[in-house]
Motif scaffolding. Sequence first.
Motif, PDB file in Angstrom:
ATOM      1  N   ALA A 185       0.829  -1.206   0.000  1.00  0.00           N
ATOM      2  CA  ALA A 185       0.000   0.000   0.000  1.00  0.00           C
ATOM      3  C   ALA A 185       0.866   1.259   0.000  1.00  0.00           C
ATOM      4  O   ALA A 185       0.540   2.255  -0.669  1.00  0.00           O
ATOM      5  N   LEU A 186       1.975   1.230   0.755  1.00  0.00           N
ATOM      6  CA  LEU A 186       2.863   2.398   0.784  1.00  0.00           C
ATOM      7  C   LEU A 186       3.496   2.633  -0.592  1.00  0.00           C
ATOM      8  O   LEU A 186       3.586   3.779  -1.052  1.00  0.00           O
ATOM      9  N   HIS A 187       3.942   1.566  -1.238  1.00  0.00           N
ATOM     10  CA  HIS A 187       4.522   1.724  -2.568  1.00  0.00           C
ATOM     11  C   HIS A 187       3.461   2.211  -3.570  1.00  0.00           C
ATOM     12  O   HIS A 187       3.760   2.998  -4.476  1.00  0.00           O
ATOM     13  N   ARG A 188       2.221   1.766  -3.389  1.00  0.00           N
ATOM     14  CA  ARG A 188       1.137   2.206  -4.262  1.00  0.00           C
ATOM     15  C   ARG A 188       0.895   3.714  -4.108  1.00  0.00           C
ATOM     16  O   ARG A 188       0.770   4.438  -5.096  1.00  0.00           O
ATOM     17  N   THR A 189       0.846   4.172  -2.868  1.00  0.00           N
ATOM     18  CA  THR A 189       0.603   5.595  -2.640  1.00  0.00           C
ATOM     19  C   THR A 189       1.799   6.438  -3.065  1.00  0.00           C
ATOM     20  O   THR A 189       1.634   7.550  -3.581  1.00  0.00           O
ATOM     21  N   LEU A 190       3.006   5.901  -2.855  1.00  0.00           N
ATOM     22  CA  LEU A 190       4.191   6.619  -3.330  1.00  0.00           C
ATOM     23  C   LEU A 190       4.175   6.753  -4.849  1.00  0.00           C
ATOM     24  O   LEU A 190       4.519   7.816  -5.398  1.00  0.00           O
ATOM     25  N   SER A 191       3.742   5.710  -5.538  1.00  0.00           N
ATOM     26  CA  SER A 191       3.661   5.781  -6.998  1.00  0.00           C
ATOM     27  C   SER A 191       2.681   6.860  -7.426  1.00  0.00           C
ATOM     28  O   SER A 191       2.967   7.660  -8.328  1.00  0.00           O
ATOM     29  N   ASP A 192       1.513   6.912  -6.776  1.00  0.00           N
ATOM     30  CA  ASP A 192       0.539   7.949  -7.093  1.00  0.00           C
ATOM     31  C   ASP A 192       1.114   9.342  -6.828  1.00  0.00           C
ATOM     32  O   ASP A 192       0.894  10.285  -7.596  1.00  0.00           O
ATOM     33  N   LEU A 193       1.837   9.466  -5.713  1.00  0.00           N
ATOM     34  CA  LEU A 193       2.403  10.762  -5.362  1.00  0.00           C
ATOM     35  C   LEU A 193       3.475  11.190  -6.355  1.00  0.00           C
ATOM     36  O   LEU A 193       3.537  12.359  -6.764  1.00  0.00           O
ATOM     37  N   ALA A 217       7.701   6.872 -10.178  1.00  0.00           N
ATOM     38  CA  ALA A 217       6.339   6.360 -10.022  1.00  0.00           C
ATOM     39  C   ALA A 217       6.235   4.942 -10.553  1.00  0.00           C
ATOM     40  O   ALA A 217       5.578   4.077  -9.960  1.00  0.00           O
ATOM     41  N   LEU A 218       6.900   4.686 -11.674  1.00  0.00           N
ATOM     42  CA  LEU A 218       6.870   3.344 -12.259  1.00  0.00           C
ATOM     43  C   LEU A 218       7.565   2.340 -11.345  1.00  0.00           C
ATOM     44  O   LEU A 218       7.061   1.229 -11.115  1.00  0.00           O
ATOM     45  N   ARG A 219       8.719   2.710 -10.814  1.00  0.00           N
ATOM     46  CA  ARG A 219       9.435   1.804  -9.903  1.00  0.00           C
ATOM     47  C   ARG A 219       8.560   1.440  -8.697  1.00  0.00           C
ATOM     48  O   ARG A 219       8.465   0.273  -8.316  1.00  0.00           O
ATOM     49  N   SER A 220       7.945   2.461  -8.096  1.00  0.00           N
ATOM     50  CA  SER A 220       7.099   2.200  -6.925  1.00  0.00           C
ATOM     51  C   SER A 220       5.882   1.371  -7.310  1.00  0.00           C
ATOM     52  O   SER A 220       5.435   0.510  -6.540  1.00  0.00           O
ATOM     53  N   VAL A 249      12.993  -1.707 -15.652  1.00  0.00           N
ATOM     54  CA  VAL A 249      13.312  -1.847 -14.244  1.00  0.00           C
ATOM     55  C   VAL A 249      13.240  -3.322 -13.883  1.00  0.00           C
ATOM     56  O   VAL A 249      12.289  -4.004 -14.240  1.00  0.00           O
ATOM     57  N   SER A 250      14.228  -3.808 -13.175  1.00  0.00           N
ATOM     58  CA  SER A 250      14.226  -5.210 -12.782  1.00  0.00           C
ATOM     59  C   SER A 250      13.835  -5.321 -11.324  1.00  0.00           C
ATOM     60  O   SER A 250      14.517  -4.813 -10.457  1.00  0.00           O
ATOM     61  N   VAL A 251      12.675  -5.925 -11.073  1.00  0.00           N
ATOM     62  CA  VAL A 251      12.260  -6.239  -9.718  1.00  0.00           C
ATOM     63  C   VAL A 251      11.789  -7.688  -9.756  1.00  0.00           C
ATOM     64  O   VAL A 251      10.618  -8.000  -9.888  1.00  0.00           O
TER      65      VAL A 251
END
Length: 260
Positions: A185-193, A217-220, A249-251
Amino acid sequence: MDTPTNTILTVLLGEYGFTHRSLADEVNQVSGRIFGRPGAATDRDVRRWISGTVRWPTGRYLLALAEIFDRPPEAMGFVPRGRTSRLPAPPSSVRPGQEEPVKRRAFLTASTATTLTLALRLEDTPVRGRLTMAHADRVAATIGRLDAHFTAIGGGALLTAATTYIDRLRNTVDGCTYGPRVEQALHRTLSDLYSSAGRAAYDAGDNATSRLHHTAALRSGILAKDGRVQARAWSGECHIGRRGVAVSVSVGTAFRRICV
């Protein structure tokens, strides 16, 4: 149903040093200059604007408030009635440039970005301790309110507020403990931000900064494993004119997309 308090107007009063009574007096004076006769606002009117009882004041008061605080009604926390948020036109006898220059310069000293940051209480997001989904939901709601101000205040001020909150959330991610759901959820909100910051930078004419924010945003979004926020990030990349392979990006696995 309770009406929401106008926290932005409350902060503006504090920044400009107004009491309810002194703001009413100033509104009446400015309204008199615009319309040729003094207004009749009282401290009770100001309290009703702040409490949210009156969400869109009458035109003569809106024009005065817009001049006093040098911003559109939405950036003062007002909510338009119906579909239009346009300010009424001043009387034809009033021409642009008739404002009192010294007074106007004095009112320009407040920062829209600082006002927005304080009104949204961005500093309330914790940077230590254990985070729950309730914390993550509040962060997401804050970002939604921040994004809602885009039309009202434009890119420059929104970019400042968004980057301030990005720094805060990065400290939250680094300094707090949380489970897998909260992490996503934090990564989702960071991406939106980051996407909001990218859009704001583009609106302010800073394409290089816009690209950096959309890439972040894409990485998050990939870390969040959320297709919606990834699509938003890609949309921003393509909108500012990047063609060909935008980011790789490699994840765990490679993620590649073509902008057309």
